[in-house]
Design a protein around this motif. Structure first.
Motif, short mmCIF file in Angstrom:
data_model
loop_
_atom_site.label_atom_id
_atom_site.label_comp_id
_atom_site.label_asym_id
_atom_site.label_seq_id
_atom_site.Cartn_x
_atom_site.Cartn_y
_atom_site.Cartn_z
N UNK A 1 0.44 -1.39 -0.37
CA UNK A 1 -0.14 0.03 -0.01
C UNK A 1 1.41 1.60 -0.05
N UNK A 2 1.94 1.18 1.33
CA UNK A 2 2.85 2.58 0.56
C UNK A 2 4.24 2.31 1.98
N UNK A 3 4.82 3.16 1.66
CA UNK A 3 5.71 3.26 2.25
C UNK A 3 6.26 4.23 2.41
N UNK A 4 5.95 4.69 3.58
CA UNK A 4 6.55 6.32 4.79
C UNK A 4 6.31 6.73 5.92
N UNK A 5 7.34 7.67 5.98
CA UNK A 5 7.66 7.58 7.42
C UNK A 5 8.06 6.21 8.01
N UNK A 6 9.15 5.95 7.51
CA UNK A 6 9.29 4.63 7.72
C UNK A 6 8.84 3.19 7.81
N UNK A 7 7.98 3.60 7.87
CA UNK A 7 6.73 2.37 7.77
C UNK A 7 6.47 1.17 6.80
N UNK A 8 6.18 0.81 6.41
CA UNK A 8 6.00 -0.49 5.21
C UNK A 8 4.79 -1.07 5.05
N UNK A 9 3.30 -0.69 4.64
CA UNK A 9 1.88 -0.27 4.31
C UNK A 9 1.45 -1.52 3.57
N UNK A 10 1.43 -2.64 4.12
CA UNK A 10 0.56 -3.54 2.55
C UNK A 10 -0.80 -4.10 3.82
N UNK A 11 -1.28 -4.50 2.48
CA UNK A 11 -2.90 -4.83 2.58
C UNK A 11 -3.14 -6.05 2.09
N UNK A 12 -4.84 -6.95 2.73
CA UNK A 12 -5.95 -7.97 1.90
C UNK A 12 -6.31 -8.13 2.55
N UNK A 13 -7.72 -8.19 1.67
CA UNK A 13 -8.39 -7.94 1.77
C UNK A 13 -9.21 -10.03 2.52
N UNK A 14 -9.95 -9.52 3.72
CA UNK A 14 -10.54 -11.17 4.45
C UNK A 14 -11.03 -12.26 3.22
N UNK A 15 -11.63 -11.70 2.34
CA UNK A 15 -12.63 -13.36 1.77
C UNK A 15 -10.89 -13.90 1.59
N UNK B 1 2.32 -9.56 7.48
CA UNK B 1 3.36 -8.98 8.52
C UNK B 1 4.76 -10.10 8.70
N UNK B 2 5.08 -10.94 7.94
CA UNK B 2 6.62 -10.93 7.81
C UNK B 2 6.30 -10.47 6.00
N UNK B 3 5.50 -10.92 5.26
CA UNK B 3 6.15 -9.83 3.65
C UNK B 3 6.24 -8.34 4.14
N UNK B 4 5.42 -7.84 4.82
CA UNK B 4 5.90 -5.96 5.14
C UNK B 4 6.80 -6.77 5.62
N UNK B 5 7.32 -7.13 6.15
CA UNK B 5 9.35 -6.68 7.41
C UNK B 5 10.00 -7.10 5.79
#
Length: 151
Positions: free
Chosen positions: A28-42, A60-64
């Motif tokens: 989703x984004x790499x900003x403010x020193x943080x990597x963000x990822x998303x996935x739908x629940x379904x 969480x592992x993939x985001x890291x």
């Protein structure tokens, strides 16, 4: 390569992993020193109708992994990044889409990059979490990632 282009390249690399595609996970984004990822629940639901624990751990592992990989790429370094070990804590069931956020837990990126340049290997500790829609935590992660020079 622009920041947007390098993030798109990392996104494309992630989508080569079958599990990432199955989870429908995305950067989703790499900003403010943080990597963000998303996935739908379904595609990540368990038999109880909430997020599957394996999907929480994977996101969480993939985001890291993405965070460490991107920091090395931004420094112009070509490395293979692996998760060496991790601890995961499942705090509360998640009945919504998965939103992971990862950040450097210990040390600083400059030391990580300098160590890699000098030794052809380095390690870092990354924390991550998946938040509940109301703002609490569904799961937390602490992992050690290792970067090795290619070749």
């Amino acid at each position: 390569m622009s920041s947007d282009d390098s993030l798109a390249a990392l996104r494309a690399r992630l989508h080569l992993i079958p599990q990432v595609r199955s989870m429908q996970a995305d950067l989703v984004a790499d900003e403010e020193g943080r990597m963000r990822m998303a996935a739908p629940l379904a595609p990540n639901v368990n038999d109880k109708g909430n997020a599957f624990g394996g999907s929480l751990a994977s996101l969480m592992t993939l985001a890291g992994w993405s965070l460490a990989t991107r920091r090395l790429e931004q420094a112009g370094l070509d490395a293979e990044v692996y998760v060496a070990d991790s601890q995961i804590r499942y705090v509360a069931p998640l009945y919504g889409d998965l939103q992971a956020e990862a950040w450097l837990e210990e040390g600083d990126w400059e030391t990580f990059v300098d160590t890699f340049r000098q030794r052809g290997r380095a390690r870092c500790r990354i924390a991550a979490c998946i938040r509940l829609p109301e703002g609490g935590e569904a799961a937390t992660f602490s992992g050690r990632f290792v970067a090795l020079a290619k070749g």
